[in-house]
Each structure stands twice: as structure tokens, then as C-alpha cells.
Scaffold this motif. Structure first.
Motif, short mmCIF file in Angstrom:
data_model
loop_
_atom_site.label_atom_id
_atom_site.label_comp_id
_atom_site.label_asym_id
_atom_site.label_seq_id
_atom_site.Cartn_x
_atom_site.Cartn_y
_atom_site.Cartn_z
N LYS A 112 6.47 37.80 31.36
CA LYS A 112 7.54 36.88 31.77
C LYS A 112 7.17 35.42 31.49
O LYS A 112 8.04 34.58 31.27
CB LYS A 112 7.80 37.01 33.27
CG LYS A 112 7.96 38.42 33.76
CD LYS A 112 9.26 39.01 33.33
CE LYS A 112 9.37 40.44 33.79
NZ LYS A 112 10.69 40.97 33.67
N ASP A 143 7.28 40.67 38.85
CA ASP A 143 6.72 39.74 37.86
C ASP A 143 7.61 38.55 37.53
O ASP A 143 7.12 37.43 37.37
CB ASP A 143 6.35 40.51 36.58
CG ASP A 143 5.15 41.41 36.82
OD1 ASP A 143 4.26 41.02 37.59
OD2 ASP A 143 5.13 42.52 36.27
N SER A 254 9.99 49.72 29.98
CA SER A 254 11.28 49.07 30.27
C SER A 254 11.77 49.28 31.69
O SER A 254 11.48 50.30 32.31
CB SER A 254 12.35 49.59 29.31
OG SER A 254 11.97 49.28 27.99
N GLY A 255 12.53 48.29 32.15
CA GLY A 255 13.14 48.36 33.47
C GLY A 255 14.54 47.79 33.38
O GLY A 255 15.55 48.49 33.38
N ASN A 256 14.60 46.45 33.24
CA ASN A 256 15.90 45.77 33.17
C ASN A 256 16.39 45.68 31.72
O ASN A 256 17.41 45.06 31.45
CB ASN A 256 15.76 44.38 33.79
CG ASN A 256 16.83 44.11 34.81
OD1 ASN A 256 17.67 44.97 35.08
ND2 ASN A 256 16.84 42.92 35.38
N SER A 307 7.20 47.33 38.79
CA SER A 307 8.10 46.38 38.13
C SER A 307 9.17 47.11 37.32
O SER A 307 10.16 46.51 36.90
CB SER A 307 7.31 45.46 37.20
OG SER A 307 6.34 44.78 37.93
N HIS A 386 2.12 49.70 33.72
CA HIS A 386 3.32 49.50 32.89
C HIS A 386 2.96 49.61 31.41
O HIS A 386 3.60 50.32 30.64
CB HIS A 386 3.96 48.13 33.17
CG HIS A 386 4.23 47.89 34.62
ND1 HIS A 386 3.23 47.55 35.49
CD2 HIS A 386 5.37 47.98 35.34
CE1 HIS A 386 3.75 47.43 36.71
NE2 HIS A 386 5.05 47.69 36.64
N ALA A 411 1.58 43.43 31.36
CA ALA A 411 0.92 42.79 32.51
C ALA A 411 -0.59 42.97 32.42
O ALA A 411 -1.09 43.91 31.79
CB ALA A 411 1.43 43.38 33.82
C1 LIG Z 1 4.84 44.45 33.85
C2 LIG Z 1 6.25 44.79 33.46
N1 LIG Z 1 6.44 45.70 32.50
C3 LIG Z 1 7.68 46.06 32.11
C4 LIG Z 1 8.80 45.52 32.71
C5 LIG Z 1 10.15 45.92 32.21
O1 LIG Z 1 10.69 44.91 31.41
P1 LIG Z 1 12.27 44.76 31.24
O2 LIG Z 1 12.81 44.59 32.62
O3 LIG Z 1 12.45 43.57 30.41
O4 LIG Z 1 12.74 46.02 30.63
C6 LIG Z 1 8.64 44.56 33.72
C7 LIG Z 1 9.79 43.91 34.39
O5 LIG Z 1 10.62 43.34 33.84
C8 LIG Z 1 7.34 44.18 34.07
O6 LIG Z 1 7.15 43.23 34.99
#
Ligand SMILES: Cc1ncc(COP(=O)(O)O)c(C=O)c1O
Ligand SMILES: N[C@@H](CCOP(=O)(O)O)C(=O)O
Length: 468
Positions: A112, A143, A254-256, A307, A386, A411
């Protein structure tokens, strides 16, 4: 450069306006009206150039005339001079044709920082120019919060409120947020999940009387500037590994969906990416989506990679916009129905191309621990849970072994010491600048997932002067 909303019913904006706007007035997300192009000659010219120089060049078309070129170049140089590695996002080969790109050398130890360290400076520049103040409300699963607070702390024209899910972030992540001692920083732990926090942020934006009153702005990847800055490290990795003369694949935990969407944007600009592998933990809605073309929302379950404990991936809407052939009103209808029913089905036309480019891959906690342990045994490297999902996904789901694959390490392992120790027997130490984190005083309030209560909290705590 102009920006348009994915729902097609909000005003077109220039960069300055899109930086401050956050969610579009019609509930959509802003995207560029057209993609600038990265020509093969330009890509070849990036070879061997410092990260900041490439970054300024890649982002320049998105900024347009909003900031004078020289000022922007200095801002970018200053941003990445603060990173702990000279290469900013170094690449390490960990297997045959499998590379890790380390994105955690910024001040808060997560990817981030690459965008938010710049976004803080962009805010300063634009708010000073316009003589305005803003109130930021953001949601974090761990994060984004710390990176945004670090980037915005003590900035005179900003008040920042960050919502995190109570008890669902690591201790290091929580303390990175709650030990910040600055008059413009407010931490709120919400009794709920990250999805609840993100819902509240979007509801605050959609309550125009409220958002106008406080001059609301966003640090989440709702904000186009976040995505823009994340495009750069896809370009630098590709060039270092042979672009424009060589294709590449990326594996992204991935998350968001903001990180992998930035990669998709790089591809739209001309980067030759053959595959995006989208890694998930047990919250595997994206894996199911890329397999079947449909989504059904279920509850968020806590995992070793907190995250990524997300079910409603905000930025997927930006990809869907293209899948709907940029028909905003049609996408708006589908998104409203998704919100009501928790179900979504991709339109048939365009879907094969999406499925060809994106591969979902899910790894549970046991698999994540094994991936961390295996990499440690093989290379001596410690990685966070992650990043481990990204590496395991790269190895398991790459389609063509003759094409190098880059797994994004999102991270630093020291953000998740318990999981790393469980997997490898080694407890990673925090870098020196965070050495006393565990003994600093914490400040945060706990609130229920209640929109009215959170709005009241913001109204009563923000410093006067922002908004109308
Ligand atoms: C350490 C880490 N890895 C992966 C992700 C997922 O990323 P994104 O939300 O851009 O898909 C996040 C949060 O966004 C994160 O903090
Ligand atoms: N995983 C994120 C969730 C928010 O994502 P964002 O990219 O939209 O800010 C976090 O760590 O907070």
C-alpha cells in the motif's frame, strides 16, 4: 485525461477532481475514459532506469495538466527516496521462471505504501492549490489503514478516520494504526468484518448531504490515484524480465482486487501479460467467479491472511465495466441487483476473454503454512501469509512454464510474526524504525456497525473547516 464512472451517471472529472472525489456520485468507481499507450519503444527505454523515473513517466498521462511535469517528477522522486531498498521493488528468483517482486520496503511494510506515500503528497499539492480541506474515511483489513495514516498524519488540510474490523487484524497491523499520535488521526474498531467497514464507507459517500458537509475523500482503492501508482511496479518487473520482447504472467494475492486490477490496467496500456493468477484464502469468491462466471456472497471467515478476508471485492466493478462493454447504466443495474440478492452472473459475451486472462486459485490456512515452510526450506526466505498464497498460486496455476511468472510479495513477514513462526519456527523481527511498536500507547474507539453512530462520531471529532 478525463475519468468516467463505471455506472455512467456521474460527471466526467479531471485528475484533480478524481483524486478528491472518492466514490462517484452515482455509486460507481472512476476509470480513465481511454487508456494511454505504453509503446514498445517506451518500454525498452525504461530498461535500467531508476524506479522513480519510470514511475513519473508511466503516471504522467493520467495526471495530465493537473500538476506541472517538473513538480510531479520531484514529488515522485521524493516519494520513493523514502523506501528502504534502492530498487524500491526488487525481484528475486525463487524457482525456475518463478520470481518474487518485493513490494514491502515502504514505511509501513506493505504494498500500500507504493501508492499511498504518493497519494499523501498529491493531496497536499492539490488541497494547497485549491485552498481546501478534506475528511477522509477509509476501511481497512489491516494494511491500507496503516499506510494511509502514515501518509496523511499531521497534514493540515486532512482529517482521517480509519475503520478496521475489531480483533480481525494482526497485532502489528493494529498497533501500526493505533499508536500514531497525531491530532488529525482517528481509529475506529468496528464490531464486524472488513466488508462491513467498506459498506459503511460507501454508505457515507452515497449520503451526499453527509459527504458534502464533511468534504469526504477516499484512501481506499476506490480512489483512482491508488490504482494509478500501482500500475508502475508491473511495468518495472516486466521491463526487468525482458519486456517488450518477452511476455510475462503475474500472480497476485487478492482481496479488494485493486492490486491485480492495476496489472490489468498495465496490460490495457500495452504490457504483454499472458495470465493473471488471482490468489485467495478461504474467502474464495474470486476463485469461484473466475471458474464459473458467477458470484454468490457468503460470510467472511477469519484466516491467517487477514488482509484478504474480503468477500465483496470493490475493484471487480472496474473489470466488469469492460466486460459490460463500458455500458454504465447496465452495469449499475447488475450491481444494484448483486447488492440486493448477493448473486451476480457475468454476461456471456466477453467472458471467454476474461477467463483466458484470469485464473483464480484458492489456498486454505494449512496450504498457506506449507507454502511458507516450503519456500523457507528451499531458499531460506521468510514470506508473509499473503505473499505465500501468491507464490503457491504462481507455482500451481501458471499455464505456460516457458513464460516467467512474477508473484507479488505484498507484505513484510514481520507484520504477521505468529503465522511465520508457526510455519518456519522463526519469528521475524520488525525493522528498526518500528522497534518499539509493541510498547507504544494505543488510541482507538470501538463502535457498532451502525452508519448513524459512525457519522455522528466523524461529525463530532473532525476538526472544523473541511467540506461545506
Ligand atoms: C498484504 C496484502 N496482500 C494482499 C492484499 C489484497 O490486495 P487487493 O485488496 O488489492 O486485492 C492486501 C489488501 O489489500 C494486503 O494488505
Ligand atoms: N486489504 C486491504 C483492504 C482495503 O483495500 P484497498 O486496496 O481498497 O484499500 C487492507 O489491508 O486494508
Amino acid at each position: 485525461m478525463r475519468y468516467i464512472s463505471t455506472r455512467g451517471a456521474a460527471p466526467r472529472l479531471d485528475f484533480e477532481a478524481v483524486l478528491l472525489a472518492g466514490l462517484a456520485r452515482d455509486g460507481g468507481l472512476y476509470v480513465p475514459e481511454s487508456w494511454p499507450s505504453l509503446k514498445p519503444k517506451t518500454l525498452a527505454g525504461f530498461d535500467g532506469k531508476p524506479y522513480a523515473e519510470v514511475a513519473a513517466a508511466v503516471m504522467a498521462p493520467f495526471i495530465g495538466k493537473a500538476i506541472p511535469q517538473k513538480t510531479f517528477q520531484s514529488m515522485v522522486a521524493e516519494t520513493y527516496a523514502g523506501f528502504r531498498h534502492a530498487a524500491v521493488t526488487p525481484l528475486v528468483e525463487v524457482g525456475e521462471g518463478v520470481w518474487i517482486e518485493e513490494l514491502f520496503h515502504g514505511p509501513t511494510l506493505a504494498f500500500k505504501d507504493l501508492a499511498l506515500q504518493l497519494v499523501g503528497r498529491l493531496y497536499d499539492h492539490v488541497l494547497k492549490k485549491q485552498g481546501r480541506r478534506v475528511t477522509i474515511i477509509g476501511a481497512t483489513s489491516g494494511d491500507t489503514g496503516s499506510a494511509a495514516l502514515e501518509a496523511c498524519r499531521d497534514r493540515r488540510a486532512i482529517d482521517i478516520f480509519i475503520l478496521h474490523p475489531l480483533g480481525r487484524v494482526s497485532e502489528v497491523q493494529r498497533r501500526q494504526m493505533t499508536t500514531i499520535d497525531a491530532g488529525n488521526v482517528f481509529n475506529i474498531a468496528i464490531d464486524g468484518s472488513f466488508d462491513d467497514c467498506q459498506d459503511i464507507v460507501k454508505a457515507c459517500f452515497n449520503d451526499h448531504a453527509f459527504s458534502d458537509k464533511i468534504g469526504m475523500s477516499a484512501v481506499n482503492s476506490i480512489n483512482w490515484a491508488r490504482v494509478m501508482a500501482q500500475i508502475v511496479y508491473y511495468v518495472t518487473a516486466a521491463v526487468a524480465l525482458g519486456a517488450p520482447n518477452r511476455k510475462l504472467a503475474f500472480s497476485v494475492p487478492s482481496g479488494n482486487f485493486g492490486n491485480v486490477y492495476a496489472g490489468y490496467a498495465a496490460k490495457q496500456m500495452g504490457l504483454d501479460v499472458s495470465q493473471f493468477i488471482v490468489g485467495s484464502n478461504r474467502n474464495d469468491i474470486l476463485t469461484r467467479f473466475f471458474k464459473s462466471g458467477s458470484m454468490k456472497v457468503s460470510g467472511v471467515v477469519p484466516s491467517l491472511s487477514p488482509s484478504m478476508d474480503i468477500q465483496i471485492s470493490s475493484n471487480l466493478e472496474r473489470l466488469l465495466f469492460d466486460l459490460f462493454k463500458r455500458n454504465g447504466p447496465k452495469l449499475g443495474e447488475a450491481m444494484n441487483a448483486f447488492r440486493k440478492t448477493g448473486r451476480f452472473a457475468a454476461p456471456k459475451s466477453g467472458w471467454p476473454a476474461v477467463q483466458k486472462l484470469f485464473t483464480g486459485y484458492k489456498l486454505d490456512d494449512a496450504g498457506t503454512l506449507k507454502a511458507m515452510a516450503d519456500l523457507y526450506k528451499r531458499t531460506g526466505m521468510l514470506i508473509d501469509p499473503h505473499s505465500a498464497i501468491g507464490v503457491a498460486a504462481a507455482e500451481a496455476a501458471r499455464k505456460d512454464k516457458s513464460i516467467p511468472v512474477v508473484a507479488l510479495a505484498t507484505a513484510h513477514p514481520a507484520k504477521f510474526p505468529d503465522a511465520v513462526e508457526k510455519a518456519t519456527g522463526i519469528r521475524p523481527a520488525l525493522p528498526a524504525h518500528l522497534g518499539n511498536l509493541l510498547s507504544r500507547r494505543e488510541r482507538y474507539d470501538v463502535l457498532p456497525k451502525d452508519l448513524g453512530k459512525i457519522q455522528d462520531y466523524v461529525l463530532s471529532h473532525r476538526r472544523s473547516g473541511s467540506g461545506n
